[in-house]
Scaffold this motif. Structure first.
Motif, mmCIF file in Angstrom:
data_model
loop_
_atom_site.group_PDB
_atom_site.id
_atom_site.type_symbol
_atom_site.label_atom_id
_atom_site.label_comp_id
_atom_site.label_asym_id
_atom_site.label_seq_id
_atom_site.Cartn_x
_atom_site.Cartn_y
_atom_site.Cartn_z
ATOM 1 N N THR A 1 -6.195 -6.135 7.110
ATOM 2 C CA THR A 1 -6.018 -7.164 6.384
ATOM 3 C C THR A 1 -5.576 -8.434 7.374
ATOM 4 N N TYR A 2 -5.946 -9.829 6.718
ATOM 5 C CA TYR A 2 -5.703 -11.114 7.445
ATOM 6 C C TYR A 2 -4.665 -11.685 6.765
ATOM 7 N N ARG A 3 -3.640 -12.276 7.444
ATOM 8 C CA ARG A 3 -2.506 -13.029 6.923
ATOM 9 C C ARG A 3 -2.633 -14.280 7.796
ATOM 10 N N TRP A 4 -2.187 -15.318 6.770
ATOM 11 C CA TRP A 4 -2.188 -16.428 6.979
ATOM 12 C C TRP A 4 -0.988 -16.992 7.809
ATOM 13 N N VAL B 1 -3.516 -8.884 10.963
ATOM 14 C CA VAL B 1 -3.511 -10.019 12.050
ATOM 15 C C VAL B 1 -3.855 -11.254 11.429
ATOM 16 N N ASN B 2 -3.857 -12.382 12.232
ATOM 17 C CA ASN B 2 -4.372 -13.537 11.798
ATOM 18 C C ASN B 2 -5.176 -14.282 12.763
ATOM 19 N N ASP B 3 -6.203 -13.136 12.902
ATOM 20 C CA ASP B 3 -7.530 -13.530 13.499
ATOM 21 C C ASP B 3 -8.412 -12.614 13.047
ATOM 22 N N THR B 4 -9.676 -13.252 12.551
ATOM 23 C CA THR B 4 -10.625 -12.488 11.843
ATOM 24 C C THR B 4 -11.515 -12.075 13.061
ATOM 25 N N ASP B 5 -11.490 -12.320 14.036
ATOM 26 C CA ASP B 5 -12.628 -11.632 15.181
ATOM 27 C C ASP B 5 -11.671 -10.223 15.460
ATOM 28 N N LEU B 6 -10.443 -10.265 15.575
ATOM 29 C CA LEU B 6 -9.718 -9.021 15.826
ATOM 30 C C LEU B 6 -9.766 -7.912 14.709
ATOM 31 N N LEU B 7 -10.135 -8.504 13.305
ATOM 32 C CA LEU B 7 -10.468 -7.642 12.417
ATOM 33 C C LEU B 7 -11.926 -7.025 12.405
ATOM 34 N N ARG B 8 -12.657 -7.948 12.704
ATOM 35 C CA ARG B 8 -14.100 -7.387 13.131
ATOM 36 C C ARG B 8 -14.116 -6.414 14.120
ATOM 37 N N VAL B 9 -13.440 -6.753 15.467
ATOM 38 C CA VAL B 9 -13.292 -5.543 16.384
ATOM 39 C C VAL B 9 -12.656 -4.254 16.206
ATOM 40 N N ALA B 10 -11.707 -4.454 15.248
ATOM 41 C CA ALA B 10 -10.828 -3.381 14.751
ATOM 42 C C ALA B 10 -11.817 -2.332 13.877
ATOM 43 N N ALA B 11 -12.478 -3.058 12.796
ATOM 44 C CA ALA B 11 -13.574 -2.471 12.195
ATOM 45 C C ALA B 11 -14.509 -1.578 12.848
ATOM 46 N N LEU B 12 -15.102 -2.443 13.997
ATOM 47 C CA LEU B 12 -16.177 -1.660 14.668
ATOM 48 C C LEU B 12 -15.504 -0.510 15.641
ATOM 49 N N ASP C 1 0.576 -19.923 8.454
ATOM 50 C CA ASP C 1 1.224 -20.899 7.895
ATOM 51 C C ASP C 1 2.334 -20.654 7.008
ATOM 52 N N SER C 2 1.616 -19.517 6.062
ATOM 53 C CA SER C 2 2.487 -19.094 4.668
ATOM 54 C C SER C 2 2.927 -17.830 4.891
ATOM 55 N N GLY C 3 2.374 -16.912 5.737
ATOM 56 C CA GLY C 3 2.612 -15.484 5.559
ATOM 57 C C GLY C 3 2.117 -14.935 4.692
ATOM 58 N N ALA C 4 1.281 -15.429 3.827
ATOM 59 C CA ALA C 4 0.583 -14.544 2.727
ATOM 60 C C ALA C 4 -0.630 -13.826 3.256
ATOM 61 N N LEU C 5 -0.832 -12.593 2.569
ATOM 62 C CA LEU C 5 -2.175 -11.971 2.843
ATOM 63 C C LEU C 5 -3.300 -12.640 2.053
ATOM 64 N N PHE C 6 -4.233 -12.441 2.839
ATOM 65 C CA PHE C 6 -5.701 -12.712 2.189
ATOM 66 C C PHE C 6 -6.032 -11.858 1.126
ATOM 67 N N ALA C 7 -6.422 -12.423 -0.090
ATOM 68 C CA ALA C 7 -6.563 -11.366 -1.168
ATOM 69 C C ALA C 7 -7.964 -10.537 -1.074
ATOM 70 N N TRP C 8 -7.793 -9.388 -1.345
ATOM 71 C CA TRP C 8 -9.077 -8.736 -1.661
ATOM 72 C C TRP C 8 -9.649 -8.986 -3.053
ATOM 73 N N ARG C 9 -10.452 -10.013 -3.383
ATOM 74 C CA ARG C 9 -10.963 -10.227 -4.644
ATOM 75 C C ARG C 9 -12.293 -9.585 -5.128
ATOM 76 N N PHE C 10 -12.550 -9.384 -6.180
ATOM 77 C CA PHE C 10 -13.921 -8.737 -6.587
ATOM 78 C C PHE C 10 -14.248 -8.910 -7.964
ATOM 79 N N HIS C 11 -15.329 -8.963 -8.458
ATOM 80 C CA HIS C 11 -15.842 -9.263 -9.633
ATOM 81 C C HIS C 11 -16.727 -8.122 -10.289
ATOM 82 N N GLY C 12 -16.350 -7.681 -11.257
ATOM 83 C CA GLY C 12 -16.953 -6.529 -11.990
ATOM 84 C C GLY C 12 -17.192 -6.930 -13.381
#
Length: 251
Positions: A117-120, A148-159, A122-133
């Motif tokens: 997950t990604y955390r902002w 983490v607060n870095d989207t590149d690190l999220l991508r690397v961790a997923a890989l 400045d606010s400390g809030a988590l980026f919400a996993w939003r879907f539409h069904g």
């Protein structure tokens, strides 16, 4: 970008000067870098100062000329110009992660998976996993094994097979095409607002009683650590919005 650079060098035949942009990593990858070569060729006297910042920074308070974010992250009192079409988020994981695991068929099944997950910052809030069904939008709380607060690190961790990440589909498209990542829940990810270049309106940049610049001009911008830049005239920036819109429609 064209709109921003036309701010500088207002009283010169050919625009020149430095434009400071505050933008997310995704905005740099999706909306800026693909046009960078053409942009610098068109404005050889222009200079870009790009600050990569995934937080929701106040560009006016921090002395930036403009920012680039998705539309719903832009304050309604800013002037916004679209620079990319709408795009979707993607839930992705490495083939190694799915070994011995079943793929989620519904967002609620993410509770059974390890998520990244990604955390902002400045606010400390988590980026919400939003879907539409079929029953409308929903937000899912996930079990985060890495925040983490870095989207590149999220991508690397997923890989690396650490878990499932929720990233912009354009950021992971090459990995999906190459088989390095597998996408799940694609039908549950609705389009979200595209990236917009945004900047302060005249009322934000120049108080009505200020009488230090010619009519139609904006007082020089300054940064905490640097000298003032040349006056920027907002009418020129507004004219440049047509160029940004044209660039969007051609991609």
């Amino acid at each position: 970008m064209e709109a921003a650079i036309r701010q500088v060098g207002t009283y010169q035949e050919r625009p020149k000067g430095t434009v400071r942009l505050n933008l997310s990593r995704a905005a740099a990858t999706m909306g800026t870098l693909p046009r960078l070569g053409d942009f610098l060729a068109t404005y050889p006297d222009g200079r870009l100062d790009l600050v990569i910042d995934d937080d929701l920074t106040d560009v006016v308070a921090r002395g930036f000329d403009a920012g680039i974010r998705i539309d719903d992250q832009v304050s309604r009192d800013m002037v916004a110009v679209r620079v990319t079409p709408d795009f979707r988020m993607a839930v992705v994981g490495a083939p190694a992660y799915f070994e011995g695991r079943s793929s989620p068929q519904r967002p609620e099944e993410l509770s059974k998976h390890r998520c990244l997950t990604y955390r902002w910052g400045d606010s400390g809030a988590l980026f919400a996993w939003r879907f539409h069904g079929p029953d409308g939008p929903l937000v899912v709380d996930v079990d985060s094994v890495l925040t983490v607060n870095d989207t590149d690190l999220l991508r690397v961790a997923a890989l690396q097979g650490a878990g499932l990440a929720f990233l912009a589909e354009t950021a992971v498209a090459p990995h999906l095409a190459g088989g390095d990542l597998i996408r799940v829940l694609a039908n549950w990810c609705a389009p979200i607002a595209g990236l917009h270049l945004y900047y302060a309106s005249r009322s934000q940049m120049c108080a009505p009683e200020a009488d230090i610049e010619p009519a139609g001009a904006v007082p020089p911008l300054s940064t905490p650590s640097g000298p003032s830049r040349p006056p920027l005239r907002m009418s020129v920036l507004e004219e440049g919005a047509d160029l940004a819109a044209a660039a969007t429609s051609s991609n």
